[in-house]
Design an enzyme around this catalytic site. Structure first.
Site, PDB file in Angstrom:
ATOM      1  CB  THR A 243      -0.854   0.014   1.188  1.00 22.16           C
ATOM      2  OG1 THR A 243      -1.561  -1.235   1.323  1.00 22.16           O
ATOM      3  CG2 THR A 243      -2.005   1.057   1.253  1.00 22.16           C
TER       4      THR A 243
ATOM      5  NE  ARG B 289      -8.408  -7.814   0.383  1.00 23.44           N
ATOM      6  CZ  ARG B 289      -7.422  -6.991   0.593  1.00 23.44           C
ATOM      7  NH1 ARG B 289      -6.843  -6.003  -0.145  1.00 23.44           N
ATOM      8  NH2 ARG B 289      -6.903  -6.996   1.991  1.00 23.44           N
ATOM      9  CB  VAL B 290     -12.652  -3.682  -1.161  1.00 24.10           C
ATOM     10  CG1 VAL B 290     -12.555  -2.304  -0.707  1.00 24.10           C
ATOM     11  CG2 VAL B 290     -13.393  -3.675  -2.530  1.00 24.10           C
ATOM     12  N   GLY B 291      -9.776  -3.994   0.581  1.00 22.95           N
ATOM     13  CA  GLY B 291      -9.288  -4.099   1.851  1.00 22.95           C
ATOM     14  C   GLY B 291      -9.675  -2.798   2.605  1.00 22.95           C
ATOM     15  CG  ASP B 292      -6.789  -1.413   5.392  1.00 28.43           C
ATOM     16  OD1 ASP B 292      -6.213  -1.921   4.622  1.00 28.43           O
ATOM     17  OD2 ASP B 292      -5.948  -0.514   6.186  1.00 28.43           O
TER      18      ASP B 292
ATOM     19  CB  THR C 129       0.436  -0.297   4.789  1.00 25.51           C
ATOM     20  OG1 THR C 129       1.317  -1.233   4.138  1.00 25.51           O
ATOM     21  CG2 THR C 129       1.635   0.325   5.846  1.00 25.51           C
ATOM     22  N   GLY C 130      -1.008  -2.989   5.741  1.00 23.60           N
ATOM     23  CA  GLY C 130      -1.035  -4.401   6.225  1.00 23.60           C
ATOM     24  C   GLY C 130      -2.030  -5.309   5.967  1.00 23.60           C
ATOM     25  CG  ASP C 131      -2.068  -9.131   7.620  1.00 26.18           C
ATOM     26  OD1 ASP C 131      -1.685  -9.166   6.611  1.00 26.18           O
ATOM     27  OD2 ASP C 131      -1.815  -9.628   8.543  1.00 26.18           O
ATOM     28  N   GLY C 132      -5.259  -6.155   5.304  1.00 22.73           N
ATOM     29  CA  GLY C 132      -6.417  -5.282   5.143  1.00 22.73           C
ATOM     30  C   GLY C 132      -7.728  -5.898   6.056  1.00 22.73           C
TER      31      GLY C 132
END
Length: 310
Positions: free
Chosen positions: A178, A206-209, A229-232
């Site tokens: 990210t 798929r959509v993350g954070d 940034t990271g595991d969404g």
């Protein structure tokens, strides 16, 4: 980093850094140089008296133009070999925000997120509706070849192979890519922006954070501005950015205390990893992470300037 009475800017190129044993001297030098170019793009706005919003927009657009980072030109591929990009911007004055998800075509998704904020009454848009806003705003578009990088394609093939053989590991370089920026301008205004290509081999849709306000992106002039940034999925479940704001606003915690508690304790408690950059109303910057490293940099009006990886 210390407080400053002038402007402050922090950027990140993701917590998915190459492990030290795979980082060559040439790649490390290129990464520091790219981070330096991005800092200069944002600083040029702030040093000229520009707004925090303009600074984070220009910084993230510059990050999207750098193929080393997972956003814009360097975006990773979905498992179907496509690009689906997400981005968001938010200003702290009145919590105005704009975001897009699952789009491909605009050269700089962050500029489309800003167009959503400034040209519509909506916050989050997807698909053809979002692309229509980009066209109406006259934003630059690129074809698929522009967004193709061999390194990202090879990573997709390796990930699919590992999935099929049951050897898939938890390499953060595959999961954490990210980019983002947070800023405080000379008038004390805060802003945040985040952009991403998502996870290598993610499922379509798929959509993350990153484009979710309060999870991966947040700004309020009374507390802080954050880009994560990271595991969404973990950041979404914890509403990480808003949790930090709430600790500051309701419990009176400092930015450092709140951010380190959420990243170092809450995130780890649910098995998540990653990091964030954050700036408070006084211009103090923190960059906590709970993994091997995070591509990052910061510059203060006082002249302090640095880039880092590990």
């Amino acid at each position: 980093m210390s407080k400053t009475s002038g402007y402050s800017l922090a950027i990140h190129g993701g917590a998915g850094v190459l492990p030290r044993e795979r980082m060559t001297a040439e790649r490390e030098a290129a990464t520091h140089a790219a981070l330096g170019r991005v800092l200069s793009a944002g600083e040029a706005v702030l040093s000229g008296g520009g707004s925090a919003l303009d600074a984070v927009t220009e910084a993230v657009a510059a990050l999207e133009d750098e193929p080393l980072f997972n956003a814009g030109r360097g975006a990773v591929f979905t498992r179907d070999g496509k690009h689906e990009m997400d981005a968001a911007v938010m200003v702290g004055r009145d919590r105005s925000a704009g975001a897009v998800a699952g789009i491909c075509g605009p050269r700089n998704p962050v500029r489309l997120a800003r167009a959503v904020m400034e040209r519509t009454s909506h916050v989050l848009m997807i698909g053809e509706g979002a692309l229509g806003i980009a066209r109406d705003a006259g934003l630059a578009f690129e074809d698929d070849a522009y967004f193709f990088t061999q390194e990202r394609w090879d990573s997709l093939q390796e990930t699919l192979r590992m999935e099929q053989s049951g050897e898939l590991d938890d390499d953060p370089a595959r999961r954490h890519g990210t980019v983002g920026a947070v800023a405080r301008d000379a008038e004390g205004r805060l802003a945040a922006a985040t952009s991403t290509g998502g996870m290598t081999a993610k499922r379509a849709g798929r959509v993350g954070d990153s484009p979710v306000i309060g999870a991966g992106t947040f700004a309020d002039d009374g507390t802080c501005a954050i880009s994560a940034t990271g595991d969404g999925e973990a950041f979404l479940r914890l509403s990480v950015a808003h949790e930090i704001d709430a600790r500051m606003r309701l419990r009176g915690e400092s930015l450092r205390s709140a951010a380190e508690a959420v990243i170092g304790s809450d995130l780890e408690a649910i098995g998540g990893s990653g990091g964030l950059i954050a700036i408070d109303r006084d211009g103090a910057i923190v960059t906590p992470y709970n993994c091997e490293g995070m591509y990052r940099g910061w510059v203060l009006g006082s002249g302090e300037r640095e880039t880092a990886i590990y």
